[in-house]
Scaffold this active site. Structure first.
Site, PDB file in Angstrom:
ATOM      1  N   ASP A   1       2.199  -6.301  -4.436  1.00  0.00           N
ATOM      2  CA  ASP A   1       2.106  -4.847  -4.480  1.00  0.00           C
ATOM      3  C   ASP A   1       0.627  -4.499  -4.511  1.00  0.00           C
ATOM      4  OD1 ASP A   1       2.744  -2.160  -4.633  1.00  0.00           O
ATOM      5  OD2 ASP A   1       4.267  -2.447  -6.172  1.00  0.00           O
ATOM      6  N   TRP A   2       0.307  -3.249  -4.242  1.00  0.00           N
ATOM      7  CA  TRP A   2      -1.083  -2.860  -4.047  1.00  0.00           C
ATOM      8  C   TRP A   2      -1.860  -2.990  -5.358  1.00  0.00           C
ATOM      9  CZ3 TRP A   2       1.245  -3.616  -0.028  1.00  0.00           C
ATOM     10  CH2 TRP A   2       0.810  -3.250   1.237  1.00  0.00           C
TER      11      TRP A   2
END
Length: 817
Positions: free
Chosen positions: A227-228
């Site tokens: 995920d970012w």
């Protein structure tokens, strides 16, 4: 040359630096090209209810907004999700991307998870079937799916650091089931790790989760991406199964990873395998040979409009009806409530996008009936924050963090909010800049207006030269902007009608805690009170039917924050009761991302749960209310009578919301309807519940025979006994045979959605295999279908199962994971 041969040759032709370059993003949404070898640029885009493209979370190129996850969950229709997946592929292509960051399949563990709206259901089988439909539809058009968030992200509280402590049996039987189906059946091309830790280890470097289970047990051959900003290491993440660090530029890879290889900490063969996985995804999506210049388009497709409208109606759940609906001849209607004239089409966070348009319930009903038959009143407000200030603004950008020097550029804004990352203007980095935003506001009404300030960064506001609010010297970390922002700072502004004020906002970036961006929201609103409720009551009395549009919005149902409870916010309960007292022909239309308490059910004629159904929201709602479409939804999540009846309402904070960095899934497999069965606490509306505008009869159940492999079928007849076409969802639950572990009283194992004309009968066949009987043995790490007699219960929801029988498994069957 086969695709596998080609990507193997490309990997071997790369230098170590080129290989490593493909294991991190080059920017927020793409990987770097390798020009020497003519390798193109892989681009991803956020989903899952649309394709936002390469822009910010706010604004950007317009896109089609489809119904949110829980709405799609309410359709119980994998075929419809296959169609939506295909349509979303078109949307992704219009944004010049190759991979969609979707679907979200985390399970509804509790009622207050801020991201429940984005997920399908509390049940793993329903979630898995819908995910398979969505992924196969998307990937059939050459666009990669990224199933997320793997795994244990069932709350937004401290999600970037919290450890979800879950035993292996619960993981295997509940939370991993949709991911397993996505890999084994849908052949998903990508998986996104979650932010949280799982049993103490970040999922982005969790060897058991990524290598043992995902790649080993299930045979996954695609890309695992973080995920970012959700990866935290160099060697541990690469060794334990994370292919891709996002976003770029590299933080823990790049030169750090090259050094780790050269020192022997990371074997070169591991790098090669990670690169092979990346190249395989590029080959599958066509990115390998895609050298087009980047461009995005806003394609407002008629066929997508129609599909969104159809899906919105099919997701609507008719919870209560005393015969008032459908409104075939409604006369004059009053459309009342905070969600009447405002189109609530999506939740908040990374799933949000700039929709082509938004149709409110007021818009949809007015278009269908004519303005002369519609009365409108707001009644009250329901926003968590002050409404965003909408006025022309100028934003002067400075390359310093203290507004010193001269601005390098000036931009026009239409509202006082923004979300900035990367390079936001030539020479201006979102991680190191400041801005001065100026404009005017003229008050349309006299009163004490309320100003609200939220910022991930630092900000202060002056009105007519006087500072009225600040989060600069006193900024404190709160829950806004994915837990990177402060809580809303409020200030009262007494204004007269027509008074114009000058507004100045100073903004500065600051170091982030986990997620690197700067964000600002300034709201200005006039609070509602008894006068607005009185106006709504007058409208209800003047109408033949009152439609009260209430619920929540994207400030409540959002990534980054859980809900404080499940009561309707603001004065909405008072509004419903006042309107219902004034007009007994009152319909409540709920728009929320999950359950709400409804102490007023006995006071209203009908209730429709409409969720956040995308850009056609008002048209889909009007179609259902006026009988142009069937309310085709069934609840994908149990609605408790009270929040206190839910599984995570407890005096032990480690069970929820978490304590000292840990949240303990103490309830194990007993969530949702399983929890209600175990405790004997009846829900307000059970899992799978939903009424129709017609009636159905189910009969003639036949079960078996069962073969040596544990496969069997159940068949029954479904008849539409009413005078309208409609749909019914047939649900099959198994009750367990004796075994060494506690099991739920019943578990959903199969379902089918049936569409029938008046008088039509259809034979429905539900097929099950040995896995339907099985529980997971953590000692042997095998699925065990214990020999014995199981109950087969079939009906319309988890508490209405009139057809019952039994099936006996003669011998225990053991299967590998």
């Amino acid at each position: 040359m086969t695709p596998e041969s080609r990507i193997s040759e490309l990997a071997d032709a790369m230098t170590l630096a080129e290989q490593v370059s493909l294991l991190s993003g080059s920017d927020f949404w793409s990987l770097p090209a390798v020009e020497r070898l003519s390798i193109g640029k892989l681009r991803v885009t956020d989903g899952p209810n649309g394709a936002r493209g390469g822009g910010s979370l706010i604004g950007g190129v317009k896109s089609a907004a489809f119904p949110v996850g829980i709405a799609l969950g309410a359709t119980w229709n994998p075929d419809l999700l296959h169609q939506i997946g295909q349509a979303l592929a078109d949307e992704v292509k219009s944004k010049n991307a190759h991979v969609l960051l979707a679907p979200t399949v985390n399970i509804h563990r509790n009622q207050t998870n801020g991201r429940n709206f984005e997920c399908y259901s509390e049940d793993p089988i329903l979630t898995a079937e819908l995910a398979v439909g969505y992924i196969t539809g998307l990937q059939s058009q050459g666009i990669g799916a990224t199933i997320k968030h793997f795994a244990g992200n069932e709350s937004e509280i401290q999600r970037t650091t919290m450890s979800s402590d879950v035993d292996e049996r619960t993981l295997r039987e509940v939370y991993l089931v949709p991911f397993e189906a996505a890999v084994k059946r849908a052949k998903t091309w990508a998986v996104m790790s979650s932010y949280n830790r799982l049993n103490g280890t970040y999922t982005s470097e969790h060897g058991w989760l990524l290598n043992t289970v995902l790649r080993g047990d299930w045979g996954f051959d695609g890309v695992v991406m973080s995920d970012w900003f959700g990866s935290h290491s160099t060697a541990p993440s690469i060794l334990n199964g994370l292919d891709l660090e996002m976003p770029g530029p590299a933080r823990d890879r790049g030169e750090k990873l090259i050094a780790a290889v050269e020192s022997g900490e990371v074997p070169a063969g591991v790098i090669r395998q990670r690169v092979i996985n990346i190249l395989r995804l590029m080959a599958r999506t066509g990115a390998l040979d895609d050298h087009r210049p980047f461009s995005e388009s806003a394609n407002d497709r008629p066929e997508h409009r129609a599909l969104i409208r159809k899906a919105g109606a099919e997701s609507a759940v008719l919870l209560q009806n005393n015969g008032l609906l459908p409104l075939t001849n409604p006369g004059k209607i009053a459309v009342i409530g905070p969600n009447a004239a405002v189109a609530q089409i999506m939740g908040g966070g990374s799933a949000q996008l700039n929709a082509h348009y938004r149709v409110s319930p007021l818009d949809g009903l007015t278009a269908a009936l004519g303005a002369d038959r519609v009365i409108h009143a707001t009644g009250c407000d329901n926003g968590k924050f002050q409404p965003i200030l909408q006025t022309p603004l100028k934003m002067a950008l400075y390359p310093t963090t203290d507004l010193s020097g001269e601005p390098t550029t000036v931009q026009d804004l239409t509202e006082a909010q923004g979300f900035w990352f990367g390079e936001i203007a030539p020479g201006i980095d979102a991680a190191h800049f400041s801005a001065r935003i100026t404009g005017q506001f003229t008050a349309p009404k006299a009163g004490t207006w309320r100003l609200g300030l939220r910022v991930a960064g630092l900000a202060r506001i002056r009105v007519d030269g006087v500072q009225v609010a600040e989060a600069w010297e006193t900024w404190t970390k709160g829950t806004t902007f994915f837990e990177e922002g402060c809580e809303e700072v409020l200030a009262d502004l007494p204004l007269t009608a027509g008074q114009t004020i000058q507004i100045e906002i100073d903004l500065s970036s600051k170091p982030s805690a986990n997620l690197a961006f700067t964000a600002l929201a300034v709201g200005l609103g006039l609070p509602t009170g008894q006068a607005e409720i009185d106006e709504a009551v007058a409208a209800a009395r003047a109408a033949d039917v009152a439609i009260v549009c209430v619920g929540r919005d994207a400030s409540w149902d959002t990534e980054g924050a859980d809900l404080p409870g499940i009561s309707l916010p603001g004065g909405q309960v008072s509004l419903i009761r006042a309107v219902a007292a004034a007009n007994p022909r009152t319909v409540v239309v709920l728009q929320t991302g999950g359950p709400v308490e409804m102490p007023w059910t006995g006071e209203v004629a009908a209730i429709v749960q409409a969720w956040y159904p995308g850009q056609e929201a008002g048209n889909a709602i009007a179609d259902v209310l006026l009988g142009q479409a069937e309310p085709g939804g069934r609840l994908p999540q149990s609605f408790p009578v009270r929040y206190e009846d839910g599984v995570t309402f407890t005096q032990d904070p480690e069970i929820y919301p978490g304590l000292d960095g840990h949240v303990r899934y103490e309830e194990g497999v007993f969530i949702g309807y399983r929890h209600h069965d175990k405790t004997g606490t009846d829900p307000l509306w059970p899992f799978g519940f939903g009424l129709s505008y017609t009636n159905f009869d189910i009969s003639d159940l036949t079960i078996g025979p069962i073969d040596a492999e544990g496969n069997f079928q159940a068949t029954l007849k479904v008849t539409n006994t009413g005078d309208r076409a409609g749909s019914e969802v047939i649900q099959l639950y198994l009750t367990p045979a004796p075994c060494p572990v506690p099991r739920p009283k019943r578990e959903l194992k199969a379902f089918a959605k049936v569409h029938l004309k008046p008088g039509e009968t259809q034979t429905v066949t539900l097929s099950l295999d040995a896995r339907a009987f099985a529980w997971f043995d953590t000692q042997t790490r095998r699925w065990i279908a214990s020999a014995g007699t199981y109950g087969v219960e079939i009906g319309r929801n988890a508490m209405d199962l009139p057809l019952q029988g039994r099936i006996t498994l003669a011998e225990t069957i053991i299967r590998l994971p």
